[in-house]
Write a protein that holds these residues in place. Structure first.
Motif, mmCIF file in Angstrom:
data_model
loop_
_atom_site.group_PDB
_atom_site.id
_atom_site.type_symbol
_atom_site.label_atom_id
_atom_site.label_comp_id
_atom_site.label_asym_id
_atom_site.label_seq_id
_atom_site.Cartn_x
_atom_site.Cartn_y
_atom_site.Cartn_z
ATOM 1 N N ARG A 127 12.089 14.689 9.899
ATOM 2 C CA ARG A 127 10.723 14.173 9.781
ATOM 3 C C ARG A 127 10.022 14.796 8.584
ATOM 4 N N ILE A 128 9.605 13.943 7.664
ATOM 5 C CA ILE A 128 8.895 14.386 6.459
ATOM 6 C C ILE A 128 7.575 13.633 6.384
ATOM 7 N N THR A 129 6.540 14.321 5.970
ATOM 8 C CA THR A 129 5.249 13.679 5.728
ATOM 9 C C THR A 129 4.921 13.782 4.242
ATOM 10 N N ILE A 130 4.709 12.645 3.617
ATOM 11 C CA ILE A 130 4.341 12.611 2.192
ATOM 12 C C ILE A 130 2.927 12.051 2.087
ATOM 13 N N PRO A 131 2.007 12.831 1.531
ATOM 14 C CA PRO A 131 0.602 12.406 1.476
ATOM 15 C C PRO A 131 0.365 11.296 0.461
ATOM 16 N N LYS A 132 -0.729 10.608 0.628
ATOM 17 C CA LYS A 132 -1.096 9.565 -0.336
ATOM 18 C C LYS A 132 -1.527 10.196 -1.659
ATOM 19 N N VAL A 133 -1.664 9.374 -2.658
ATOM 20 C CA VAL A 133 -2.047 9.855 -3.989
ATOM 21 C C VAL A 133 -3.471 10.380 -3.956
ATOM 22 N N ARG A 134 -3.626 11.592 -4.471
ATOM 23 C CA ARG A 134 -4.998 12.124 -4.619
ATOM 24 C C ARG A 134 -5.571 11.642 -5.934
ATOM 25 N N MET A 135 -6.883 11.742 -6.037
ATOM 26 C CA MET A 135 -7.534 11.335 -7.290
ATOM 27 C C MET A 135 -6.986 12.181 -8.433
ATOM 28 N N MET A 136 -6.524 11.520 -9.480
ATOM 29 C CA MET A 136 -5.912 12.228 -10.601
ATOM 30 C C MET A 136 -6.971 13.001 -11.385
ATOM 31 N N VAL A 137 -6.557 14.194 -11.818
ATOM 32 C CA VAL A 137 -7.458 15.067 -12.576
ATOM 33 C C VAL A 137 -7.285 14.759 -14.047
ATOM 34 N N GLU A 169 16.847 8.790 -9.674
ATOM 35 C CA GLU A 169 17.997 8.791 -8.764
ATOM 36 C C GLU A 169 17.549 8.498 -7.335
ATOM 37 N N LEU A 170 16.432 9.091 -6.932
ATOM 38 C CA LEU A 170 15.915 8.864 -5.585
ATOM 39 C C LEU A 170 15.457 7.420 -5.414
ATOM 40 N N ARG A 171 14.826 6.874 -6.433
ATOM 41 C CA ARG A 171 14.392 5.476 -6.359
ATOM 42 C C ARG A 171 15.585 4.537 -6.292
ATOM 43 N N ALA A 172 16.640 4.864 -7.050
ATOM 44 C CA ALA A 172 17.850 4.037 -7.027
ATOM 45 C C ALA A 172 18.504 4.064 -5.649
ATOM 46 N N ALA A 173 18.305 5.167 -4.922
ATOM 47 C CA ALA A 173 18.838 5.289 -3.564
ATOM 48 C C ALA A 173 17.861 4.742 -2.530
ATOM 49 N N GLU A 174 16.858 3.991 -3.004
ATOM 50 C CA GLU A 174 15.896 3.271 -2.162
ATOM 51 C C GLU A 174 14.955 4.198 -1.391
ATOM 52 N N ALA A 175 14.530 5.276 -2.043
ATOM 53 C CA ALA A 175 13.516 6.142 -1.435
ATOM 54 C C ALA A 175 12.202 5.387 -1.335
ATOM 55 N N GLN A 176 11.581 5.438 -0.164
ATOM 56 C CA GLN A 176 10.338 4.704 0.068
ATOM 57 C C GLN A 176 9.123 5.446 -0.473
ATOM 58 N N ARG A 193 0.833 -1.212 0.000
ATOM 59 C CA ARG A 193 0.000 0.000 0.000
ATOM 60 C C ARG A 193 0.866 1.260 0.000
ATOM 61 N N MET A 194 1.997 1.195 0.709
ATOM 62 C CA MET A 194 2.905 2.334 0.755
ATOM 63 C C MET A 194 3.522 2.589 -0.620
ATOM 64 N N LEU A 195 3.995 1.515 -1.277
ATOM 65 C CA LEU A 195 4.601 1.667 -2.602
ATOM 66 C C LEU A 195 3.585 2.134 -3.639
ATOM 67 N N ALA A 196 2.329 1.744 -3.460
ATOM 68 C CA ALA A 196 1.274 2.157 -4.392
ATOM 69 C C ALA A 196 0.785 3.576 -4.110
ATOM 70 N N GLY A 197 1.249 4.155 -2.988
ATOM 71 C CA GLY A 197 0.846 5.521 -2.662
ATOM 72 C C GLY A 197 -0.541 5.632 -2.077
ATOM 73 N N LEU A 198 -1.037 4.555 -1.489
ATOM 74 C CA LEU A 198 -2.405 4.560 -0.960
ATOM 75 C C LEU A 198 -2.481 5.054 0.485
ATOM 76 N N VAL A 199 -1.332 5.259 1.127
ATOM 77 C CA VAL A 199 -1.316 5.733 2.515
ATOM 78 C C VAL A 199 -0.294 6.850 2.660
ATOM 79 N N ASP A 200 -0.515 7.717 3.659
ATOM 80 C CA ASP A 200 0.477 8.730 3.989
ATOM 81 C C ASP A 200 1.710 8.049 4.570
ATOM 82 N N VAL A 201 2.871 8.644 4.332
ATOM 83 C CA VAL A 201 4.119 8.077 4.848
ATOM 84 C C VAL A 201 4.887 9.153 5.604
ATOM 85 N N GLU A 202 5.427 8.775 6.744
ATOM 86 C CA GLU A 202 6.235 9.695 7.546
ATOM 87 C C GLU A 202 7.593 9.066 7.832
#
Length: 224
Positions: free
Chosen positions: A212-222, A132-139, A94-103
């Protein structure tokens, strides 16, 4: 007598010529064989390295699968352990799919156009940065509050960027959650993307580590 001597010399010259010709052909043939062998050796070495790399990847994957199998075997007869394992995998999915907020800890990047018109940040630049961020294992990654996942569309339409169907204007604030030191090193290494963006493309860019960073879940695409 002179005629016979001349004939003898002529015959000897002809024989020597033939011998030299054969020797030359033999040398050239040996060269070709040697070159062919060298080329074949190079190809074999290249194939061997590729096979070693494939074997290493397969071995790593095999170890990962064996670890999962051992986990399930050890949990056999223990429904609670099995449920916990499945729940952890579901949370990660769910985290990788962007369905939940991540901190969590990570970095914040501010990327802006340069001073001149030809120094505008394009979609390909943001995509390179995201990779580059994904290659550095950004969650988790976001750009100006828009969560970036596998299905996210990043497209440049002057004078703004379209991300998840929304108009995003510079400066672009990119947030990524992962080990801050690892992300910072990946971006700021010598000849890395920060150096290229700043020195070669003329973009304005800064990278800051954040506890500490908060990244929101995916919003409905326009869709337009």
């Amino acid at each position: 007598m002179r005629f016979a001597r001349n004939m003898s010399i002529t015959v000897i010259c002809i024989i020597l010529g033939i011998m030299l010709s054969w020797q030359y052909k033999s040398i050239e043939s040996n060269k070709k064989v040697s070159a062919s062998q060298t080329k074949n050796l190079y190809d074999l070495q290249k194939e061997l390295l590729e096979e070693k790399k494939n074997n290493e990847n397969l071995r790593a994957r095999n170890e990962e699968l064996e670890a999962q199998l051992s986990e399930y075997i050890n949990a056999a007869g223990n429904n609670k352990k099995i449920e916990e394992s499945i729940r952890e995998q579901l949370i990660r999915a769910r985290m990788l799919a962007g369905l939940v907020d991540v901190e969590g800890p990570g970095i914040e990047i501010v990327l802006d156009d340069g001073e001149y018109d030809y120094q505008a940040v394009y979609d390909i630049d943001l995509l390179k940065l995201v990779n580059e961020l994904r290659a550095a294992e950004a969650q988790a990654i976001s750009i100006n509050g828009e969560r970036v996942v596998a299905m996210t569309e990043i497209r440049y339409t002057e004078p703004y960027m379209v991300i998840n169907g929304r108009q995003i204007y510079p400066p672009y604030i990119i947030k990524a959650i992962a080990e801050p030191e690892k992300l910072d090193y990946a971006l700021n290494m010598l000849g890395g993307i920060v150096e290229i963006f700043r020195d070669s493309f003329g973009y304005k860019i800064s990278v800051n580590k954040v506890d500490r960073i908060t990244i929101p879940k995916v919003r409905m695409m326009v869709r337009y």
